[in-house]
Design a protein around this motif. Structure first.
Motif, short mmCIF file in Angstrom:
data_model
loop_
_atom_site.label_atom_id
_atom_site.label_comp_id
_atom_site.label_asym_id
_atom_site.label_seq_id
_atom_site.Cartn_x
_atom_site.Cartn_y
_atom_site.Cartn_z
N ASP A 249 -5.96 5.67 -1.49
CA ASP A 249 -7.06 5.14 -2.30
C ASP A 249 -6.62 3.88 -3.05
O ASP A 249 -5.58 3.87 -3.72
N PRO A 250 -7.39 2.78 -2.94
CA PRO A 250 -7.04 1.55 -3.66
C PRO A 250 -6.95 1.74 -5.18
O PRO A 250 -6.16 1.04 -5.83
N ARG B 177 -0.28 -8.24 -5.93
CA ARG B 177 -1.14 -9.02 -5.06
C ARG B 177 -2.29 -8.12 -4.61
O ARG B 177 -2.10 -6.90 -4.48
N LYS B 178 -3.42 -8.71 -4.33
CA LYS B 178 -4.54 -7.97 -3.75
C LYS B 178 -4.94 -8.63 -2.43
O LYS B 178 -5.20 -9.83 -2.39
N ALA C 170 0.84 -1.19 0.00
CA ALA C 170 0.00 0.00 0.00
C ALA C 170 0.88 1.25 0.00
O ALA C 170 0.70 2.17 0.78
N ALA C 171 1.85 1.26 -0.90
CA ALA C 171 2.94 2.24 -0.85
C ALA C 171 3.01 3.05 -2.14
O ALA C 171 2.48 2.66 -3.19
N VAL D 270 -1.78 -4.41 -3.19
CA VAL D 270 -2.92 -3.49 -3.12
C VAL D 270 -3.80 -3.91 -1.96
O VAL D 270 -4.25 -5.06 -1.89
N CYS D 271 -4.05 -2.98 -1.04
CA CYS D 271 -4.96 -3.22 0.08
C CYS D 271 -6.32 -2.66 -0.29
O CYS D 271 -6.52 -1.44 -0.29
N THR D 272 -7.25 -3.54 -0.62
CA THR D 272 -8.49 -3.11 -1.26
C THR D 272 -9.45 -2.36 -0.34
O THR D 272 -10.35 -1.68 -0.81
N GLU D 273 -9.26 -2.49 1.00
CA GLU D 273 -10.12 -1.79 1.95
C GLU D 273 -9.42 -0.59 2.59
O GLU D 273 -9.85 -0.09 3.62
#
Length: 236
Positions: free
Chosen positions: A177-178, A192-193, A84-85, A169-172
């Motif tokens: 913002d994703p 990766r999600k 998430a960077a 990707v951190c979807t929540e």
């Protein structure tokens, strides 16, 4: 012994990675968690570069949030992991890429000395909303004031163009913002999600531990995660 460097984001400390670090060390991995907060992106990058330079072999380096800008400028790295960077390109900074979400910005409170800190209750909502309450409280308690300007720093080199890279990707996520994460993830070799908020190393450290161990195991077979396999390779 394989080496891993864990690089935290703004307002955070190395202690935020403690559950991940302990799990990796139990698996026989050498883990280093340098402290940033040196006043600028250039200075933060130099601190991490000094750690990388003394390791026996090129390490896997994971950067979270603003830590992505830091690891982008490194040399001598075996693999980059963006959690998430931010993944800046030439002339880009974390701020110019989109920066913090409106929700995270609402938690930022200026101090008289020009620094900022995060209001605890709003920090929980933005950073740790999916974490158990006691862990969220623990993580908020570790947050520290942040000097102004780090998010506007521009990396001097762009390691993801030369080094194998993975984006998570951190979807929540409520802090970055994703959708923006998806855009930046396209710059990396594989994606990766995870269905998590901004800080899985607090609430679900096993996800981070398992990913790092997987990537270390794959280091002898780099084609498994190189640019020829660009795309979403796993969903958690």
């Amino acid at each position: 012994m394989a080496s891993v460097v864990l690089v935290h984001g703004l307002y955070h400390q190395p202690e935020h990675f403690i559950r991940v670090a302990e799990g990796l060390r139990a698996a026989g991995v050498d883990v280093v968690t340098p402290e940033l907060h040196r006043g600028s992106l250039t200075a933060d990058t130099a601190v991490v570069q000094a750690v990388v330079d003394v390791l026996a072999a090129p390490p896997l380096v994971l950067g979270h949030s603003y830590g992505g800008s830091v690891i982008t400028g490194l040399r001598g790295v075996g693999r980059l992991v963006y959690l998430a960077a931010f993944v800046p390109d030439v002339h880009e900074s974390a701020a110019s890429l989109g920066g913090a979400s409106v929700q995270l910005k609402s938690a930022i409170e200026p101090q008289t000395d020009g620094s900022t800190h995060l209001a605890p209750s709003r920090a929980v909502a933005a950073l740790y909303a999916d974490c158990p309450e006691h862990l969220a409280a623990w993580a908020v308690g570790l947050l520290r004031a942040q000097a102004a300007g780090c998010g506007r720093g521009v990396p001097e080199r762009h390691g993801w163009k030369h080094t194998p890279s993975v984006y998570v990707v951190c979807t929540e996520d409520r802090a970055i913002d994703p959708g923006l994460q998806q855009v930046m993830a396209a710059r990396c070799d594989s994606v990766r999600k995870w269905e998590t908020g901004h800080s899985p190393f607090v609430g679900q450290p096993e996800l981070v531990i398992d990913l790092v161990l997987e990537l270390l195991d794959a280091s002898d077979a780099p084609d498994a995660l190189d640019g020829t396999n660009r795309g979403i390779t796993a969903t958690r």
